[in-house]
Every structure is written in structure tokens, then in C-alpha cells.
Scaffold this active site. Structure first.
Site, mmCIF file in Angstrom:
data_model
loop_
_atom_site.group_PDB
_atom_site.id
_atom_site.type_symbol
_atom_site.label_atom_id
_atom_site.label_comp_id
_atom_site.label_asym_id
_atom_site.label_seq_id
_atom_site.Cartn_x
_atom_site.Cartn_y
_atom_site.Cartn_z
ATOM 1 C CG HIS A 506 -1.746 1.214 1.393
ATOM 2 N ND1 HIS A 506 -3.092 1.237 1.149
ATOM 3 C CD2 HIS A 506 -1.424 2.479 1.759
ATOM 4 C CE1 HIS A 506 -3.562 2.452 1.355
ATOM 5 N NE2 HIS A 506 -2.563 3.228 1.738
ATOM 6 C CD GLU A 507 1.774 3.780 3.646
ATOM 7 O OE1 GLU A 507 2.136 4.856 3.117
ATOM 8 O OE2 GLU A 507 0.678 3.645 4.206
ATOM 9 C CG HIS A 510 0.449 6.513 -0.432
ATOM 10 N ND1 HIS A 510 -0.608 7.244 -0.900
ATOM 11 C CD2 HIS A 510 -0.013 5.846 0.656
ATOM 12 C CE1 HIS A 510 -1.666 7.027 -0.133
ATOM 13 N NE2 HIS A 510 -1.334 6.180 0.809
ATOM 14 C CG HIS A 513 0.052 9.264 -6.660
ATOM 15 N ND1 HIS A 513 -1.085 9.517 -5.926
ATOM 16 C CD2 HIS A 513 -0.112 9.957 -7.811
ATOM 17 C CE1 HIS A 513 -1.897 10.310 -6.616
ATOM 18 N NE2 HIS A 513 -1.318 10.594 -7.751
#
Length: 758
Positions: A506-507, A510, A513
Site C-alpha cells: 500500500h505505502e 503512494h 504516485h
């Protein structure tokens, strides 16, 4: 549900010009050890921070000089006798604030990752000063006049779409900061912002202090039955570090649930850990946050009213994709009945397990409580699916998961390549650093991995950028991921839970992104998108954690290197919906707490001695009064809503609607394919905040967001034939979702889908 926390640039909302991190050119010579390394751009690759050259004593002077420089820059722009143009106003602002950006980024990043007394004092000393500095820019009437002039003429300026959007963003941010208030209003706005800044710093320091102060001390090793040898050794080392030789310390994380509850056989110790955890921030001690909460919510409500909004939630959501509290409430209240019903069914399974075990022992049974849930859910998982967490962990050694799982997936999907480097300085010995390269061999970014929990680190998991990508500033990104994985004793392997594996994926979503950002203007870079959109790309990246070819590449036994047996892998995939009622309910109850606090009108806000009573009232009224599943965060240690997620914690599930649709798009088009990764990168991940968020989503998947994929993923089905549970109504007395007919339920689905597209 992973609850990462993205560390937003603290200075970005009211004055986006403050968020820049570096100047246009880097110094060519190393910074002398005696110089203040924050006063000049870093000479290191990609302007990576020279952590070894930065002293705590340098930060304050750099903040001071940075504020002085930026005020002079803004004065030059505001006092320019020439008519306002995009170049002499907006671009000039985008180029400014470099020294302050470096210093503030460094300070607030380290406050999260490695706080110490000097840094905490800096936070306290500068919170109100930085607030006043933001206001001096945001409330500068000459600056606003120039930006308003551009805004009014934007259609005739022959601007590109990105430039016109940037003008609109500056104008709207200044309006929301109070630029159109009269002098009395501006004066009050400054006072509110200053007080909020100080209270926010105190709240976060109290949370960190009490997490450490509340660590549970255990006298005997027998009480730790169920923990692994590595975990017991780590607990002994933690006690020794506190001068408690011969004892054991179980450190707490800043969530209601605690990792040790999954394994500890001693029910009395489980209860002790749980009750200690939920009492944090409301014990009446030096770290009590109830008065701070009441005051912060009051000030936010007053500020919202000053700006013409009914509540703080109205103020916040106006700038998000949700747009209104009503849209958020519709989404949360649609999901709540199904989630709680699912959690109660799961609780019944746990109770049956307890009853069976106690009967086999010839002992009376007991009611499953919150401190029992994780322990017995693992037993139920083992019974239903034939495995438990302890069987998985040997296959999830931390660095192997990172390099052969997370990085490997990024290589397969985007063609990225990673190379660890040891020549760059780090702020803590546990930190890892990697160069990141595109498929053509060009450098994309530098990635920092900070995985271990420590007393100086705040709870949760998050990503932040030390350097933002920008074409204007010729900058490539330096981004960091932070987790809170318990560190084992020296020489022992770091073995992850399945949830920690998912959090790592998940991280890194980020991080992608931030690293893939390809925009011109710094204030549009990377994750500078609406709060209820920012979690979307990171949640999509979780899909690769259990993608068969990815899982097979990293799920290998830490001792033997043998791959996870196919039978166990199949069991992991089959259990994806296990315990989703619990996970969804603990999240949704916290999200609704956030909304209800921030949907209060100024006159409705409870005093400090009513804070916890109000929390209980909300949980009861919204149908979450199921004691076995408490909120993931209780109000006094809910750090998200004291920071960038105030009235925005719903963003995880709002983003997950988009995520579930995108996962469906990937699967429908062939899954793990380079052309799909390239499309996701080009159409969405690289765009930052340069386009409307939902427009980016539509351009990728080709349709409006739909809620059904999320319901299917979580195994949640609305049971509309059942009568509502007692108390499951809204504060306004309106019936909850369970009271509606099937036709009304369909209407709610359509309504939520429509709201998600706004």
C-alpha cells in the site's frame, strides 16, 4: 484495511507556495560540516537531504531565514507595478520559498520518523510562528488582488489547461484562507490559526509520549506464552533499555488493537494491554487530550463559520471530490449495516470457538471481548482455511518482501529497476536507500525505506516526499515510506504478518504516485490531489501482494528459501474475505466519529468532560455499539483528524470504491501486463493534481465509479429485509440503511455512486 498516513506538506493548504522543497539549482561543492546545510540546496544526487550535515541547531535558523526570504519574495511579487501575469505572479510564487521548504520538510519529516526533545521543542516553538507566516502571505491584500485579477481574466490569458487550473487553485486556496474577510475577520482568522497550530503540536506530542509511557511491563516470561522466541527476546531487550532488567516490555502502537493480542494466550494480559490502549489520551494525566479535542473542534467550527460554512466538514468537503457531508454520510451509512452485521456473524463464530474450547477444558465459557477478537479469529481462520498467521510469517522476511515482492511487482508492471546504495547519509541506521530507474535506464527517483517501529517514531504508516518532482524546478523526486514493524532482537529475522505485507504494498503505491509525477509546477506534484483521492493509487497497488506470480516470487521461507507451498498459497487466496466485517467496522466507526465531530455546529460542541460521552453517543446512534469491535482509533489518540485527515478519514473507503473498480479493470484486461501499467502511469499516476481527479479515473477505466466491486470484495451484502437494530439511526432521527426497502437500498447505491463522481 491498511491505514496509512500520507505526511502532507504541513505548509501547503493555506499557502501552496510554502511547500516547495528545493531551489532551481544545486550547489556544486559539498557543504562544510560547520555550515548550515539547510540554507543551500543539497549537493547530493537529486538533492537528497544531507542528513549527516544537518544539526538540530540548524533547523530554527533555517526556518527563520526561510520565512524572511519568502516574505521578501512575496512582497516583490505583490508590489510589482507591472500588471499581473501568470509568469510574474504564479510562476514567481511557485519558484519561491525554497529555504523554508527545505527546513520545514526536514523538520516535519523527522518529527514523524525520528522525534527527539530538540525537534519536539522546535515544533512547539515554531507552530504558531509558521501559522502567522502562512497568514501573512495568504491574507496579503496586494497579493490576492493580483491573483484575483488573473482568476477573473483566466479565460482570455491563453493559458494551458494546467496553468489555468493552477490559477484557479491559488485563488480558491486564498479565498479558503480568508483573503476576502474584512480586517476584523482576518484578525480573528490569524488568532484561530495560531491557536490551532499550537494545539495540534501538543496533541501529537501527547500521543507520542503516551504511547511510550503506556508500554505494558510484564514480570514473567510465562505470561508471554504464545509469542515467538524472537518476540520475547525483543520484549526483554525493550525492558532492558528502560532499565527493567529481567522484565519484559510490550510496546504499544497508536491504534486501538495491538499486534500482541493476536498471539498472547494469557487472557488477563490481553485485557490489560487492550484497556491500556483504549485509555490513552483520556486518563486525566499529563497526556490527556480531551480538552485539546474540544478546543480544536470548537476553533475549526468557528473558522468554518467565519468563512461562510455551516460546519468544518462543509468547509473541508467543498474542496474534495465528495463535495458535501451528505454525500459522505450516504456512503458510510450505506456500508455500516452490512459491515456490522458481518462483524456480528464473525463474532458468533468466535464465540462458538470459545464455548467449544472451554467445554473441552471443563471450564465455564466467557463472552468474547475486544481483547479476544484477534486471538480467536486466528483460531477460526485455522479451522476454516487450514492455516494461521504463524504459518505464513516464515515466508515473509521483510527485506525479501520489499525487494522480491514490492519492487518486483513494480518491475513487472512498470519496468522499474532498483539498486540499493550505501553512500548516502540516513537519519537512522535502520533506514534503507534505493536508486529507482526507468525501463530505459534513466533515473526516476530515490526511494527511502524506513520500516521499523521505535519510540521516536509516530504510529501508523505513511509516505512523504523530501523532494517533489517539478519540471519548472528541474527536480526529480526523493520519496520515503514509513512503517511500524516491530524490530526483532539482534540477529533475528524480521518476519511480517500478512497485514504488514499488504501495508508495505500500500505505502509503495503512494511512493509510485510521488515518483511517477510528471508535472511542471511543484504545487501540483505527486500526491497533491484531493484527500479522498490520494489513497486510491496506493490501494490499487495492494492487489499485487497476492497476485500469484508476484506472491510466488517473494513468499519464500527465510531459512530454506523454499517457496510457500501451493496449498498454503491457495488457502491464503481463499481467505481474502476473512474477518472483513471486523476490519470494515473498526474503520467505518472511526470514519463516522471523524464526520460527526466535524459536522457539529459551533453551539453543539461538547466540553472536555463530555468528549468521551459524545464518542459513545455517536457509536450508539450510528449502530456501532458492538463492544467487541471498537473503532480503530478513539478520539483522544485519533492523530489523523488532528492533521490532514480532519473530516477526511472517510477517504480510505471513498478511494476504495475507485480502487475496486480499477482492480476490476486490470483483471478484465489481462492483469499484470506492462501495457496496463504504462497506461495507469501515463493517464493517472503521472498527472498529480494537474487535472480533475475523477476525470483522471474515468480516462483510465472508461466509466463512472460503481460501488458493487467494493461490496463484492469485502463480502458485504445489504440485508434489507431485516429490521434495523436498536439505536441504528442518525443523529437527526432519520432511519438508517437497514430500515429501508430493497428499492430504497438500490436508490442508495445509485446515490452513493453519483456522489462518488462529483
Amino acid at each position: 484495511m491498511r491505514i496509512p498516513f500520507v505526511l502532507a506538506a504541513t505548509l501547503a493548504l493555506a499557502a501552496p507556495v510554502l511547500a516547495q522543497t528545493t531551489a532551481a539549482t544545486a550547489a556544486s561543492a559539498p557543504v562544510p560540516a560547520t555550515a548550515n546545510a539547510l540554507l543551500t540546496p543539497s549537493p547530493l544526487p537529486l538533492r537528497y537531504p544531507p542528513f549527516d550535515k544537518i544539526r538540530d541547531a540548524d533547523i530554527g535558523p533555517a526556518l527563520d531565514q526561510g520565512m524572511t526570504e519568502q516574505l521578501a519574495e512575496v512582497a516583490t511579487i505583490a508590489d510589482n507595478p507591472e500588471p499581473a501575469t501568470f509568469e510574474n505572479t504564479i510562476v514567481a510564487l511557485e519558484r519561491g520559498g525554497s529555504t523554508l521548504g527545505r527546513a520545514s520538510t526536514l523538520l516535519f519529516s523527522l518529527l514523524g520518523a525520528d522525534a527527539n526533545p530538540a525537534r519536539l521543542k522546535l515544533q512547539a516553538d515554531y507552530a504558531t510562528r509558521l501559522s502567522a507566516h502562512r497568514d501573512a502571505i495568504s491574507l496579503n491584500p496586494k497579493l490576492f488582488a493580483r491573483i484575483e485579477s488573473l482568476y477573473q481574466r483566466r479565460a482570455s490569458l491563453n493559458l494551458g489547461a494546467q496553468e489555468q487550473r493552477l490559477v484557479e487553485r491559488y485563488y480558491n486556496n486564498l479565498i479558503r484562507a480568508g483573503a476576502k474577510l474584512d480586517e476584523a475577520g482576518k484578525s480573528r482568522m490569524k488568532a484561530i490559526n495560531a491557536e490551532l497550530a499550537g494545539l495540534g503540536a501538543r496533541f501529537n506530542q501527547n500521543v507520542l509520549s503516551e504511547v511510550n509511557d503506556s508500554a505494558v511491563v510484564v514480570d514473567s516470561v510465562e505470561a508471554l506464552a504464545g509469542l515467538s522466541e524472537e518476540q520475547i527476546s525483543a520484549a526483554a531487550a525493550a525492558a532492558k533499555a528502560r532499565g527493567l532488567e529481567g522484565k519484559y516490555v510490550i510496546a504499544l502502537l497508536n491504534t486501538t488493537g495491538q499486534p500482541a493480542l493476536t498471539q498472547l494466550e494469557n487472557r488477563a494480559l490481553r485485557e490489560r494491554i487492550y484497556t491500556t490502549s483504549i485509555a490513552r489520551g483520556s486518563r486525566g494525566n499529563a497526556f490527556d487530550n480531551t480538552a485539546l479535542v474540544s478546543r480544536v473542534v470548537t476553533l475549526r467550527a468557528e473558522r468554518a463559520r467565519l468563512l461562510g460554512f455551516a460546519t468544518h466538514a462543509d468547509f473541508v468537503l467543498k474542496d474534495e471530490t465528495a463535495q458535501t457531508p451528505q454525500a459522505v454520510n450516504a456512503m458510510l451509512r450505506q456500508l455500516a449495516p452490512a459491515a456490522v452485521a458481518s462483524a456480528r456473524r464473525e463474532g458468533a463464530e468466535l464465540q462458538a470457538m470459545v464455548d467449544k474450547e472451554q467445554a473441552a477444558k471443563g471450564q465455564p465459557s466467557f463472552q468474547v471481548a475486544a481483547w479476544d477478537w484477534s486471538f480467536y479469529s486466528e483460531k477460526v481462520r485455522a479451522a476454516k482455511y487450514g492455516f494461521d498467521e504463524s504459518q505464513l510469517k516464515p515466508y515473509f522476511e521483510m527485506k525479501n518482501v520489499l525487494e522480491n515482492g514490492v519492487f518486483y511487482a513494480a518491475g513487472q508492471l512498470y519496468g522499474l529497476r532498483f539498486k540499493e546504495r550505501h553512500d548516502l547519509p540516513v537519519y537512522h541506521p535502520d533506514v534503507l536507500v534505493y536508486d529507482v530507474f526507468n525501463a530505459d535506464g534513466s533515473q526516476l527517483a530515490i526511494f527511502i525505506a524506513d520500516m521499523y517501529a521505535r519510540p521516536s517514531k509516530r504510529g501508523g504508516a505513511w509516505m512523504n516526499a523530501y523532494v517533489d518532482q517539478s519540471g519548472l524546478m528541474d527536480q526529480k523526486p526523493v520519496v520515503a515510506n514509513h512503517l511500524n514493524i516491530p524490530k526483532p532482537a539482534d540477529g533475528k529475522p524480521t518476519l511480517l504478518t500478512w497485514d504488514e505485507v499488504n501495508t508495505m504494498f500500500h505505502e509503495f503505491g503512494h511512493a509510485l504516485h510521488g515518483m511517477f509525477s510528471n508535472v511542471r509546477y511543484p504545487s501540483m506534484a505527486g500526491t497533491r490531489v484531493p484527500r479522498d483521492f490520494v489513497e486510491y493509487p496506493s490501494q490499487v497497488n495492494e492487489m499485487w501482494a497476492d497476485w500469484p506470480s508476484i506472491l510466488a516470487n517473494y513468499a519464500k521461507h527465510y531459512k530454506t528459501g523454499e517457496p510457500m507451498p501451493r496449498a498454503l498459497l491457495d488457502k491464503v487466496l481463499a481467505a481474502k474475505q476473512f474477518n472483513q466485517g471486523f476490519a470494515t467496522t473498526e474503520y467505518l466507526s472511526a470514519a463516522m466519529l471523524d464526520q460527526r465531530w466535524h459536522q457539529l455546529a459551533l453551539e453543539q460542541i461538547p466540553a472536555a468532560d463530555r468528549v468521551m460521552a459524545f464518542e459513545s453517543q455517536v457509536l450508539r446512534e450510528e449502530g456501532y455499539d458492538y463492544a467487541a469491535v471498537p473503532p480503530r482509533y478513539r478520539t483522544p489518540y485519533f492523530s489523523h483528524i488532528m492533521g490532514g485527515y480532519a473530516a477526511g478519514y472517510y477517504a480510505y473507503v471513498w478511494s476504495e470504491v475507485l480502487d475496486a473498480n480499477t482492480v476490476q479493470w486490470f483483471k478484465a484486461n489481462g492483469g499484470l501486463k506492462r501495457e496496463l501499467g504504462d497506461a495507469f502511469r501515463a493517464k493517472l499516476l503521472s498527472q498529480g493534481g494537474s487535472q480533475d481527479a475523477i476525470t483522471l479515473f474515468r480516462s483510465l477505466v472508461g466509466h463512472e465509479p460503481q460501488i458493487q466491486p467494493l461490496l463484492q470484495r469485502r463480502g458485504l451484502v445489504l440485508d434489507t429485509d431485516k429490521k434495523p437494530s436498536k439505536g441504528a439511526s442518525s443523529a437527526a432521527g432519520k432511519p438508517s440503511a437497514t430500515a429501508a426497502s430493497k428499492d430504497a437500498a438500490k436508490d442508495r447505491v445509485k446515490s452513493a455512486e453519483k456522489a462518488a463522481t462529483k
